[in-house]
Write a protein that holds these residues in place. Sequence first.
Motif, mmCIF file in Angstrom:
data_model
loop_
_atom_site.group_PDB
_atom_site.id
_atom_site.type_symbol
_atom_site.label_atom_id
_atom_site.label_comp_id
_atom_site.label_asym_id
_atom_site.label_seq_id
_atom_site.Cartn_x
_atom_site.Cartn_y
_atom_site.Cartn_z
ATOM 1 N N GLU A 1 12.121 -2.241 8.679
ATOM 2 C CA GLU A 1 13.287 -1.503 9.162
ATOM 3 C C GLU A 1 14.542 -2.346 8.922
ATOM 4 O O GLU A 1 15.557 -1.848 8.441
ATOM 5 C CB GLU A 1 13.130 -1.177 10.646
ATOM 6 N N ARG A 2 14.453 -3.642 9.220
ATOM 7 C CA ARG A 2 15.579 -4.553 8.979
ATOM 8 C C ARG A 2 15.883 -4.645 7.488
ATOM 9 O O ARG A 2 17.038 -4.610 7.069
ATOM 10 C CB ARG A 2 15.290 -5.944 9.535
ATOM 11 N N PHE A 3 14.840 -4.752 6.664
ATOM 12 C CA PHE A 3 15.026 -4.821 5.213
ATOM 13 C C PHE A 3 15.774 -3.590 4.700
ATOM 14 O O PHE A 3 16.760 -3.710 3.978
ATOM 15 C CB PHE A 3 13.670 -4.958 4.505
ATOM 16 N N PHE A 4 15.302 -2.408 5.075
ATOM 17 C CA PHE A 4 15.942 -1.176 4.611
ATOM 18 C C PHE A 4 17.377 -1.062 5.126
ATOM 19 O O PHE A 4 18.260 -0.581 4.419
ATOM 20 C CB PHE A 4 15.127 0.060 5.009
ATOM 21 N N LEU A 5 17.628 -1.515 6.345
ATOM 22 C CA LEU A 5 18.985 -1.508 6.880
ATOM 23 C C LEU A 5 19.890 -2.417 6.052
ATOM 24 O O LEU A 5 21.010 -2.035 5.699
ATOM 25 C CB LEU A 5 18.995 -1.942 8.351
ATOM 26 N N GLU A 6 19.406 -3.618 5.731
ATOM 27 C CA GLU A 6 20.190 -4.549 4.915
ATOM 28 C C GLU A 6 20.488 -3.941 3.542
ATOM 29 O O GLU A 6 21.616 -4.013 3.055
ATOM 30 C CB GLU A 6 19.446 -5.871 4.729
ATOM 31 N N LYS A 7 19.481 -3.366 2.886
ATOM 32 C CA LYS A 7 19.672 -2.774 1.562
ATOM 33 C C LYS A 7 20.670 -1.614 1.635
ATOM 34 O O LYS A 7 21.537 -1.482 0.778
ATOM 35 C CB LYS A 7 18.342 -2.293 0.969
ATOM 36 N N SER A 8 20.550 -0.780 2.664
ATOM 37 C CA SER A 8 21.468 0.350 2.826
ATOM 38 C C SER A 8 22.889 -0.139 3.072
ATOM 39 O O SER A 8 23.845 0.409 2.515
ATOM 40 C CB SER A 8 21.030 1.242 3.985
ATOM 41 N N ARG B 1 9.086 1.836 7.673
ATOM 42 C CA ARG B 1 10.164 1.610 8.634
ATOM 43 C C ARG B 1 9.634 1.584 10.067
ATOM 44 O O ARG B 1 9.998 0.718 10.864
ATOM 45 C CB ARG B 1 11.205 2.719 8.464
ATOM 46 N N ASP B 2 8.747 2.529 10.377
ATOM 47 C CA ASP B 2 8.234 2.639 11.743
ATOM 48 C C ASP B 2 7.068 1.698 12.021
ATOM 49 O O ASP B 2 6.843 1.316 13.160
ATOM 50 C CB ASP B 2 7.801 4.087 12.036
ATOM 51 N N GLY B 3 6.329 1.322 10.986
ATOM 52 C CA GLY B 3 5.124 0.525 11.171
ATOM 53 C C GLY B 3 5.329 -0.971 11.133
ATOM 54 O O GLY B 3 4.450 -1.733 11.541
ATOM 55 N N CYS C 1 7.260 3.310 -6.802
ATOM 56 C CA CYS C 1 7.767 4.511 -6.145
ATOM 57 C C CYS C 1 7.373 4.512 -4.671
ATOM 58 O O CYS C 1 6.215 4.262 -4.339
ATOM 59 C CB CYS C 1 7.175 5.752 -6.795
ATOM 60 N N CYS C 2 8.332 4.839 -3.840
ATOM 61 C CA CYS C 2 8.078 4.965 -2.404
ATOM 62 C C CYS C 2 8.496 6.370 -1.970
ATOM 63 O O CYS C 2 9.663 6.744 -2.096
ATOM 64 C CB CYS C 2 8.867 3.905 -1.634
ATOM 65 N N SER C 3 7.531 7.147 -1.484
ATOM 66 C CA SER C 3 7.837 8.505 -1.020
ATOM 67 C C SER C 3 8.581 8.438 0.307
ATOM 68 O O SER C 3 8.605 7.402 0.985
ATOM 69 C CB SER C 3 6.549 9.309 -0.837
ATOM 70 N N ALA D 1 0.814 -1.218 0.000
ATOM 71 C CA ALA D 1 0.000 0.000 0.000
ATOM 72 C C ALA D 1 0.851 1.274 0.000
ATOM 73 O O ALA D 1 0.332 2.364 -0.256
ATOM 74 C CB ALA D 1 -0.933 -0.001 1.207
ATOM 75 N N HIS D 2 2.136 1.149 0.267
ATOM 76 C CA HIS D 2 3.014 2.306 0.355
ATOM 77 C C HIS D 2 3.824 2.549 -0.927
ATOM 78 O O HIS D 2 4.768 3.344 -0.929
ATOM 79 C CB HIS D 2 3.943 2.170 1.559
ATOM 80 N N PHE D 3 3.458 1.865 -2.001
ATOM 81 C CA PHE D 3 4.156 2.017 -3.277
ATOM 82 C C PHE D 3 3.186 2.415 -4.377
ATOM 83 O O PHE D 3 2.052 1.949 -4.405
ATOM 84 C CB PHE D 3 4.857 0.707 -3.675
ATOM 85 N N ILE D 4 3.653 3.256 -5.275
ATOM 86 C CA ILE D 4 2.862 3.708 -6.415
ATOM 87 C C ILE D 4 3.547 3.193 -7.684
ATOM 88 O O ILE D 4 4.738 3.478 -7.898
ATOM 89 C CB ILE D 4 2.808 5.252 -6.472
#
Length: 187
Positions: free
Chosen positions: A122-129, A115-117, A105-107, A25-28
């Motif tokens: 949060e773990r996924f984004f940390l791994e990608k970063s 990340r917060d929800g 697209c993710c705003s 739901a957070h992607f366009i």
Amino acid sequence: MRANLREHIEKIIPLTDEEFSFVSAHFIPKNFKKHQFLIQEGDPVKYSYFVISGLLKLVHTDATGKEHIVSFAMEDWWESDYYAFYTQTEATMSLQCLEDTEVLCCSFDDYKKLRDGLQKMERFFLEKSTFGFLGSQRRIISWQTSNSRERYEQLLKQYPSLFQRVPKSLIASYLGVSRETLSRLSS
């Protein structure tokens, strides 16, 4: 489109159907044509892009007008002017399609909600970063310690399909060599 995103995320973290519904739901979804810009230097950076299909180039233009290719992004990759995205400032780079491209697209607000929800995200984004940072370090070290032939061979070994999809002039720019030098390296 969204099945690609789920498969990509689940390489790092498992998701229930309910969790993926929240994530999705957070992607366009958006489509862009070859040569179209997703980001132009000086504009606000609204999104981080997950590439479903197509090919992008991220470019920095220096004070003399010379373009420097920072990266290419193809299927299953993320791309943006991340400094501008995370600091919510104007782009210092441009992101352009080299092929017709489909992205999700993710705003920045949606990124924060994900990340917060959902701690898994949060773990996924940390791994990608982390892996993006490691890739950047490897590229810097390669530039400092390798000659142009070694950089060419490393790129060819790591991303052979890029050489069928990207004009040689852009490969040369990415490697920091002239088109003539690239021709000598590839022969």
